[in-house]
Write a protein that holds these residues in place. Sequence first.
Motif, short mmCIF file in Angstrom:
data_model
loop_
_atom_site.label_atom_id
_atom_site.label_comp_id
_atom_site.label_asym_id
_atom_site.label_seq_id
_atom_site.Cartn_x
_atom_site.Cartn_y
_atom_site.Cartn_z
N GLU B 129 6.35 -7.60 -10.06
CA GLU B 129 6.94 -6.84 -9.07
C GLU B 129 8.14 -7.67 -8.75
N ALA B 141 9.23 -4.54 -4.94
CA ALA B 141 8.77 -3.46 -5.97
C ALA B 141 7.59 -2.93 -6.03
N SER B 142 7.12 -1.75 -6.51
CA SER B 142 5.84 -1.42 -6.61
C SER B 142 5.70 -0.87 -7.88
N LEU B 143 4.54 -0.85 -8.64
CA LEU B 143 4.45 -0.52 -10.02
C LEU B 143 3.61 0.81 -10.07
N PRO B 295 8.25 1.89 -12.29
CA PRO B 295 8.34 1.00 -11.19
C PRO B 295 9.39 1.25 -10.14
N ARG B 310 -0.86 -2.72 -1.74
CA ARG B 310 -0.11 -3.52 -2.45
C ARG B 310 -0.88 -5.21 -2.77
#
Lengths: 444, 496
Positions: B129, B141-143, B295, B310
């Motif tokens: 991320e 960021a998020s996956l 992502p 998260r």
Amino acid sequence: MTFRYFPHTADDIREMLAAVGVDAIDDLFADIPPECRRDRPLELPGPLDEWELTRRLEEMAAAAGGDWRVFVGGGSQPHRIPALVPALAGRSEFLTAYTPYQPEISQGTLQAIFEFQTLVARLTGLAAANASLYDGATALAEAALMAIRIRSRRQIAVSGLVHPHWREVLDAYLRPLEGTRIVTLPPGADGRTNLSPLGELPEPAVLILQSPNFLGFFEDLRTAGEAIHAAGGLLAAGFSEPFALGLAKNPGELGADLAFGEGQSLGIPQSFGGPGLGLLAARAEFLRQLPGRLVGETIDNRGRRGFVLTLAAREQHIRRARAVSNICSNAGHAALTAAVFMAACGGSGFRKIAQANLDLAEYFKAGLLRIGFEKISGLPTFNEFALRAPAWFPARHAALRKRRVLAGLSLAEYYPEYPGAWLFGVGETRDGADIDRLLEELKP
Amino acid sequence: MSENQRAAGIGASGLVLEEPLLWERGRPGRSGMSPPRPGVPAAALPPELAGSGPDWPDLSEPEVVRHYTRLSSWNFGVDTGLYPLGSCTMKYNPKINEKLAALPGFAGAHPLLPEEAVQGALRLIYELEGFLAEIAGLSAASLQPAAGAHGELCGMLMFSAWHRRRGGGRDKILIPDTAHGTNPASAAMCGFREVKLPLGPDGILEAGPVAELMDGQTAGIMVTNPNTLGLFESNLPAISRLVHERGGLVYADGANLNAIMGRVDLGKMGVDAAHFNLHKSMSTPHGGGGPGAGPVAVGKELAPFLPGPRVALRDGRYVWNRDPPLSIGRLHSFHGQFAVCLRAYAYILSLGPEIRTASGLAVLNANYVREKLRTAFDLPFGRRSLHECVFTDARQKKHGVTTLDLAKRLIDLGYHPPTIYFPLAVSGAMMIEPTETESREDLDAFVAAMLRMADEAEREPEVLHRAPIRSLAGRLDETAAARRPRLTGDMGVGHA
């Protein structure tokens, strides 16, 4: 600069730049205004060579949990994967192709996915299956959207015993859509969905159930189907463990209009939960409302049987905002992997594996009941089941964690209405001796 | 290039094998796997639940192996040859990444294991991320999003949640003509109505129309930069300022990120959210239709809205932050396409800051092909392109040869065709994206094949109309397939 993925020598670069008519690679980016440019170098580790990279990832893998003994499913199930499955699915002609937009040189992918759709349709007892969705949760969300379109209604009834994560995804998908409403049917005392609030719901589009449900109990799909059909809605029946359909009646036989599920059990490694394989099937009359890719049979200009992506008029690249879904890349390679797995099992082998799962789970359940666990319900289960744990159990569970054993999942966070309940699961990756050992380790 | 290839002017030739459908092989009672031996008493489901199980065909292990080996020979992958499918970034997919994704520690990890069991996996998520946010020039960021379109959906869900928190009432979104069809479809899934944004004469967006259309009912804008013509949207900073001034947000579709890694800063350009297609820029295999991963990286404004849970780092340990208060919630059964993200992580570490060079060489390759082909094919826009170039069939059409004919003839010459008839804004488009992993010799051979086709179009167009003739299948009847859809096969009596 030489790097093994880049073929360019200094001479190549010089000559190619000359052909293009610029002096340096940076000149190719001249159209990018300064206010858009990055003004500091990238802060990234590396570059690592193949061996440094391997060492780093091996160290991380050693601490990623793959060596734990896990006696839980919960939507991700350990199953044996015969060596031929990764060997065939990993062939780079399959692995390194894009979505089969050019059917003449993609018949391998296309026939394999046509076969996948057929095998999934037979598994679920419905006429048509799509070429896959991302995972079980997104398959559920797409099934709900599909029902909204088919029935032009905006009320969704979902069982509280559907996988809690899947319900969270449904909630996230529907939240911005004004007028849609999700009604959660409460878990009943018997471990099955309490269907009685369904009667009060005006104009439901769909009833969404999972069977076996998150606690492991088989739902009464037939009764649920009759209730929702009487109210003019559809029945969407889900599963997180396809092997249950090796022994139990399938959704189509029990009156489901749509079936959705997680297909990870079909030859796909657990990999910390992704990628999975979203399965979605429907009765024939709803075929044109299926989201995502569909492979269909046709003939070529020489009269030979062949396969193409079809009914593209439903899809985003043709219909844009009016498409049935935004899906483009799906879980194609996971679907192909599952097809190889299903082919290796055959109907007979699939049934044998399913039987072993049931046998082991019943043996495990009986052992736990012997050492003080109690049933929540007498209803039948497949390879997962929830039990009420004795007071001493949480301390033993914690102690076993220190020995890299996950002996069940506490349901306190998900289902406070079943105090002291834990979820257990076991499959053919274990045998009776493994269960005996665990029961011995668990004893207070 | 071998002498034979040179003489024939082609990239490939091969043996074509026949293979029936799966259920046209096999016989009931065969098995392709070792049956389990649980060593416990048999149990049974109650009769009212018990069913007969799926009636799939029974095959032996060698039959299964031969079936799929033969099917694979009908496929063309990037390991087979040049795959210049525009906007899809078909670069080489490193073998080491496959090996690492299969390490038992990762592949056998259950997603519900406790934090202490999965520190290595959580570290990978946390670090990747960070890498993606750094490459984008954004803050987090998020996956979780599972594919590019899922990333767009994530972005639109965040736009919707952000506006709802500020009173809502915005149900329109600006989307240019050059956008992928997924953009309007993703926006529509969040209840946004698409407002089409016209292109300027150079093929890029201008601030004028945005000023006209960006009103108090508009949630923001979705742009692809570089756009689907391979052109950099150089007016984006001005456009973003306008959108922000009027209370909107800016989404960047990262499908074409391979052109600009390490060279631009999305944050400086005013982008609030952008997705990555890890199966494009970050070299993970596309698998004939996924699984990819999409992502999403965001600026400070949208960071609290990212999907949850998260991963956080606390006192040297990775932990789950389960309920971020403003999060749009969960978008995946578990933690995103972990094994795909793992390959991308390995790719980024392999290149490090040199990932910038990947973009440089990708743009060099595209411009080289553009330069070599512009004498023979029509270029609709004169500006220099980045990682891909778009031609049309305008010159060949005079001889009755279309983009479709050119694409199919290219198959006979040993190449995967480019993306065709996209973007829709260009009539008869051929979008060519060679990527940085093609050598100059392979580009030269591809150029030779394209020039040969231009010549054939003038002299013997019937060769193009007939194509392909060397593949297993000739042109397939897509109209018939759609008119009477047949999506499943008939397994017949033997397997009933």
